[in-house]
Design a protein around this motif. Sequence first.
Motif, short mmCIF file in Angstrom:
data_model
loop_
_atom_site.label_atom_id
_atom_site.label_comp_id
_atom_site.label_asym_id
_atom_site.label_seq_id
_atom_site.Cartn_x
_atom_site.Cartn_y
_atom_site.Cartn_z
N ARG A 22 0.84 -1.20 0.00
CA ARG A 22 0.00 0.00 0.00
C ARG A 22 0.87 1.26 0.00
O ARG A 22 0.64 2.19 -0.75
N VAL A 23 1.92 1.26 0.84
CA VAL A 23 2.83 2.40 0.91
C VAL A 23 3.48 2.63 -0.45
O VAL A 23 3.54 3.75 -0.95
N PHE A 24 3.96 1.55 -1.06
CA PHE A 24 4.61 1.65 -2.37
C PHE A 24 3.67 2.28 -3.40
O PHE A 24 4.03 3.25 -4.08
N PHE A 25 2.46 1.73 -3.52
CA PHE A 25 1.54 2.21 -4.55
C PHE A 25 1.04 3.63 -4.26
O PHE A 25 0.85 4.42 -5.17
N LYS A 26 0.86 3.97 -2.99
CA LYS A 26 0.44 5.34 -2.66
C LYS A 26 1.55 6.34 -3.01
O LYS A 26 1.27 7.45 -3.44
N GLU A 27 2.81 5.93 -2.84
CA GLU A 27 3.92 6.80 -3.21
C GLU A 27 3.96 7.02 -4.73
O GLU A 27 4.26 8.10 -5.20
N ARG A 28 3.66 5.97 -5.48
CA ARG A 28 3.75 6.05 -6.95
C ARG A 28 2.49 6.63 -7.58
O ARG A 28 2.56 7.33 -8.57
N ILE A 29 1.33 6.31 -7.01
CA ILE A 29 0.05 6.65 -7.64
C ILE A 29 -0.62 7.84 -6.97
O ILE A 29 -1.28 8.64 -7.61
N GLY A 30 -0.45 7.95 -5.68
CA GLY A 30 -1.07 9.05 -4.94
C GLY A 30 -2.04 8.54 -3.90
O GLY A 30 -2.32 7.35 -3.79
N LYS A 31 -2.58 9.48 -3.13
CA LYS A 31 -3.46 9.13 -2.00
C LYS A 31 -4.75 8.45 -2.45
O LYS A 31 -5.40 7.77 -1.67
N ASN A 70 -0.17 -11.91 -12.35
CA ASN A 70 1.04 -11.45 -13.04
C ASN A 70 2.30 -11.58 -12.21
O ASN A 70 3.16 -10.70 -12.21
N THR A 71 2.43 -12.70 -11.53
CA THR A 71 3.64 -13.02 -10.79
C THR A 71 4.84 -12.92 -11.74
O THR A 71 4.77 -13.38 -12.87
N GLY A 72 5.90 -12.29 -11.25
CA GLY A 72 7.11 -12.19 -12.07
C GLY A 72 7.24 -10.88 -12.82
O GLY A 72 8.33 -10.51 -13.23
N LYS A 73 6.13 -10.16 -13.01
CA LYS A 73 6.23 -8.84 -13.62
C LYS A 73 6.73 -7.87 -12.56
O LYS A 73 6.68 -8.15 -11.37
N THR A 74 7.21 -6.71 -12.99
CA THR A 74 7.79 -5.76 -12.03
C THR A 74 6.69 -4.88 -11.42
O THR A 74 5.59 -4.76 -11.97
N TYR A 75 7.04 -4.26 -10.31
CA TYR A 75 6.10 -3.34 -9.67
C TYR A 75 5.88 -2.10 -10.52
O TYR A 75 4.82 -1.49 -10.47
N SER A 76 6.86 -1.75 -11.33
CA SER A 76 6.69 -0.64 -12.26
C SER A 76 5.58 -0.99 -13.27
O SER A 76 4.74 -0.16 -13.60
N GLU A 77 5.57 -2.24 -13.74
CA GLU A 77 4.53 -2.69 -14.66
C GLU A 77 3.17 -2.70 -13.95
O GLU A 77 2.14 -2.41 -14.57
N ALA A 78 3.18 -2.99 -12.66
CA ALA A 78 1.94 -3.00 -11.89
C ALA A 78 1.34 -1.60 -11.82
O ALA A 78 0.13 -1.42 -11.93
N VAL A 79 2.19 -0.58 -11.66
CA VAL A 79 1.70 0.80 -11.62
C VAL A 79 1.04 1.15 -12.95
O VAL A 79 -0.06 1.72 -12.99
N SER A 80 1.68 0.78 -14.06
CA SER A 80 1.10 1.02 -15.39
C SER A 80 -0.23 0.29 -15.54
O SER A 80 -1.19 0.84 -16.08
N ALA A 81 -0.28 -0.94 -15.05
CA ALA A 81 -1.51 -1.73 -15.14
C ALA A 81 -2.64 -1.08 -14.34
O ALA A 81 -3.79 -1.09 -14.76
N TYR A 82 -2.31 -0.50 -13.18
CA TYR A 82 -3.31 0.17 -12.36
C TYR A 82 -3.97 1.30 -13.15
O TYR A 82 -5.19 1.42 -13.18
#
Length: 190
Positions: free
Chosen positions: A90-99, A114-126
């Motif tokens: 949650r902390v990671f995604f709030k830092e990248r995406i916002g409150k 999507n196990t194995g993909k990066t967290y950067s890709e997860a932000v884009s997917a969001y």
Amino acid sequence: MNGRPNLDKQLSGKTFCSFYYLKEELVDFCRENKLPTSGGKIEITERIACFLDTGEVLPVHTKTKKPSNIDSILDTEKIEPDFVCTEKHRVFFKERIGKSFSFNVDFQKWLKENTGKTYSEAVSAYYQILEEKKKGKTAIGKQFEYNTYIRDFFANNAGKSLEEAIQCWKYKKSLQGHNRYEKSDLIALL
């Protein structure tokens, strides 16, 4: 003593503790006698019992929040197998995406698939998931046939009511075959 006594200063702590009082009654007693009202029912009960026996006011137990030692996630880290939404995520995604970030169902599903993909890709997917939601037609799980039917009914019948949609749904589910909306289902409204 017959029945529960009124909660007042004349009771002993032992007598008080042998009866059941609602928390709101305990809080009212505390307010009337200038005792702290914070804490759970057990803490308030102990405070009142001590006050009745000794006249002393027990201090309020304050819990100090431990500083969180949350390891940070790097953008290049891979999504772990059997992903579970944790405070660190949650902390990671709030830092990248916002409150405004939240673990919505579609995003949780994406993370688990999507196990194995990066967290950067997860932000884009969001962000992509949010865009798809704005376009209107999000996927409804196969098990939610009613929701799918109602959504499709309204997409094809502007101005109709929910009651009419439900009437058509009841008709449709009484028929053999699929439960997807069809224009012919409007026969149920005649």
